[in-house]
Design a protein around this motif. Structure first.
Motif, PDB file in Angstrom:
ATOM      1  N   TYR A  94      13.363  28.833 -19.041  1.00  0.00           N
ATOM      2  CA  TYR A  94      13.029  27.622 -19.921  1.00  0.00           C
ATOM      3  C   TYR A  94      11.607  27.590 -20.029  1.00  0.00           C
ATOM      4  O   TYR A  94      11.266  27.482 -21.212  1.00  0.00           O
ATOM      5  N   SER A 107      12.123  28.177 -23.577  1.00  0.00           N
ATOM      6  CA  SER A 107      12.641  27.016 -24.041  1.00  0.00           C
ATOM      7  C   SER A 107      14.014  27.077 -24.352  1.00  0.00           C
ATOM      8  O   SER A 107      14.992  26.476 -25.006  1.00  0.00           O
ATOM      9  N   PRO A 165      17.910  26.688 -22.299  1.00  0.00           N
ATOM     10  CA  PRO A 165      18.288  26.324 -20.964  1.00  0.00           C
ATOM     11  C   PRO A 165      19.403  27.396 -20.762  1.00  0.00           C
ATOM     12  O   PRO A 165      20.477  27.436 -21.467  1.00  0.00           O
TER      13      PRO A 165
END
Lengths: 295, 268
Positions: A31, A35, A37
């Motif tokens: 992340y 970015s 998840p």
């Protein structure tokens, strides 16, 4: 209620929690550098466990050879996942990438089920079963080792994100287009973050495999990992460490206080409550970054 | 190749850009930037200014755009097939619209991240240079870039581009949302860099008044086409430019604008 029992339970809980942190750190790592998840982290841990067992049992290599080989293999698999599944999604809506990681999770689970079946296999590290004594408190030796490794991994990752390459990864996470505009190879950065995360998953696999054996249930560590990562703040490695300790202690206490009342399963309930409450009350977690808004 | 030195650092020949395979964003744009020159690309919202810049820096792919026709030449070399990072390596820097600094990184880290295509040694030297142009960034080098003021962020965005050691610096609306005195300050620094280092500049602006003060030539783009090209002086005197881009019109109404568009279609 016995205060010593509570202390002992929360202490061991904290150590187990640190081992959860190890799974969470893999999620945070990806992340923080792209970015994304990553919902496949649990399956990555499980896969790493099977890979190490394949080297040690099927090829007959000693564990001290099988583990480094497993790390190298998982590094390559991490790079491969980016190349095959994620590269074409760069710049696309995050929901598509999220679904892709979920797809990878399911694929890895189903694939390993097909190849290795469902029976649990031991991964003996040779850590003694005899507990450590801290005054009157008994401490599980395997948990203590796992917690120590988690802390070491935390230090390594924090140092890594201060290096030039670590700064570049954080820049990618902030803004893909801006990263491209200054000549950063976003694709390679994302591949590197998946590779390192796969290595972290391998280390988690060694420790968790030695505690509970290698089977499909290793993939369920995803739930603990996600809870810890969200609670700590998705992009904070230190947050993952502390949230792991916190979740571990709460779980430990819950199993003593709530289990007799509820008849078990209170750990999972506590996990769910922690995750849901975090998202409701503090969506960016304990130490996560806010999205900066100037006034 | 002939012996004559490269006069143009950048040449666009009839570049046509398509988004999502269907929508035509620019329709045959041709322009040149002379070596060491400062050129403005003026136009209204949606005219195709940003798309033109992205076709040069290679950032179209991220938005599912592609150069369908025409060629983009940098230092006489066709760069159409290159990845963005390879173009940066060649010396093309693109300062994006809306500044787009790495908000959670400090200015110092922003600059380090932007030196990915250069050596560590060059990075240190470039950073000193950027701080000498923008001393204010040095003062704020260790607070999160997201908390800098708009002007400081624009300075950081320009400084970040300078870290890549560009030969051509392209800026997409650097004056957007900034106070006039800041625009003046930033444009002064740009001219200074252009003078001192011979850096070629392609400036995209809606703020034609400010832009025409510092450039030597300007292009006017409308609906994806270049409709006018002249020296800055001549553009400033042009009645159409005065009316529509310099705010010179006293009593404009919609009929006049229609009339203007119709006339222009005949001209092109």
């Amino acid at each position: 209620m016995d205060i010593l029992l509570l202390l002992e339970s929360s202490l061991n809980g904290a150590l187990v929690g640190l081992m959860y942190s190890l799974v969470a750190m893999g999620i945070v790592l990806i992340y923080k550098s792209s970015s994304v998840p990553n919902l496949a982290q649990g399956a990555m841990v499980m896969l790493a466990g099977y890979v190490i067992l394949a080297f040690s049992n099927q090829l007959g290599l000693p564990l001290w050879v099988a583990i480094p080989l497993g790390i190298v293999t998982m590094f390559i698999i991490g790079v491969g996942i980016e190349r095959v599944a994620l590269r074409r999604l760069a710049g696309r809506p995050i929901i598509m990438i999220l679904m892709m990681t979920l797809g990878i999770e399911i694929f890895l689970r189903a694939g390993s089920m097909t190849i290795w079946g469902g029976t649990s296999r031991p991964l003996p590290l040779g850590i003694s079963d005899a507990p450590l004594f801290l005054g009157p408190l008994l401490i599980n030796r395997a948990y203590a080792v796992g917690a120590g490794v988690a802390v070491a991994m935390f230090v390594l990752l924090v140092l890594f994100f201060r290096t030039r390459i670590g700064v570049v990864l954080r820049a990618i996470s902030d803004d893909y287009t801006a990263a491209w505009s200054v000549g950063i190879s976003v694709e390679r950065g994302v591949a590197l973050s998946w590779a390192i995360s796969a290595v972290v998953a391998t280390i988690a696999a060694v420790l968790w495999g030695s505690v509970q054996g290698v089977d499909q249930s290793l993939a369920l560590l995803l739930l603990k990992g996600v809870t810890v990562a969200v609670l700590g703040g998705l992009d904070s490695i230190g947050g993952a460490l502390l949230a792991g300790i916190l979740l571990g202690i709460v779980e430990g206490l819950a199993s003593i206080v709530l289990d007799p009342l509820l008849g078990g399963a209170s750990r999972e309930l506590v996990d769910a409550a922690m995750l849901i409450l975090t998202i409701m009350l503090r969506p960016h977690g304990l130490f996560g970054r806010h999205d900066i808004e100037r006034v | 190749m002939t012996e004559n030195p490269i006069e143009e650092v950048l040449t666009l020949n009839n570049v046509e850009v398509v988004y999502d395979y269907v929508s035509l964003a620019i329709k045959g744009v041709s322009l040149t930037v002379p070596k060491g020159g400062m050129v403005a690309l003026l136009g209204a919202n949606g005219a195709g200014k940003s798309t033109t810049l992205k076709s040069i820096s290679g950032l179209l792919a991220a938005e599912r755009g592609e150069v369908r026709r025409g060629e983009v030449k940098f230092q006489n070399e066709n760069i159409s097939g290159l990845m963005p990072q390879d173009r940066v390596k060649l010396g093309i820097a693109h300062v994006l619209e809306g500044r787009r600094v790495f908000e959670h990184l400090t200015p110092d880290e922003n600059l380090i991240a932007a030196s990915a295509v250069r050596s560590r040694h060059d990075a240190a030297r470039n950073k000193d240079r950027v701080y000498s142009y923008f001393p204010r960034l040095f003062e704020r080098r260790s607070s999160a870039a997201g908390y800098l003021s708009g002007g400081e962020q624009q300075m950081l965005a320009i400084g970040r581009a300078l870290m890549t050691q560009p030969k051509l610096l392209m800026l997409d609306e650097p004056s957007l949302g900034l106070a006039p005195f800041l625009v003046a300050e930033i444009f002064q620094i740009l001219s200074r860099i252009n003078r001192e280092e011979g850096l070629s500049v392609l400036l995209v602006e809606q703020n034609a008044i400010a832009a025409l003060e510092i450039v030597s030539h300007g292009y006017l783009i409308e609906s994806g086409r270049i409709v006018m090209h002249d020296t800055a002086e001549a553009l400033k005197r042009n009645p159409d430019i005065q009316e529509f881009y310099l705010g010179g019109a006293e009593n404009k109404n919609f009929r006049d604008i229609k009339h203007y568009r119709r006339r222009k279609r005949w001209l092109t």
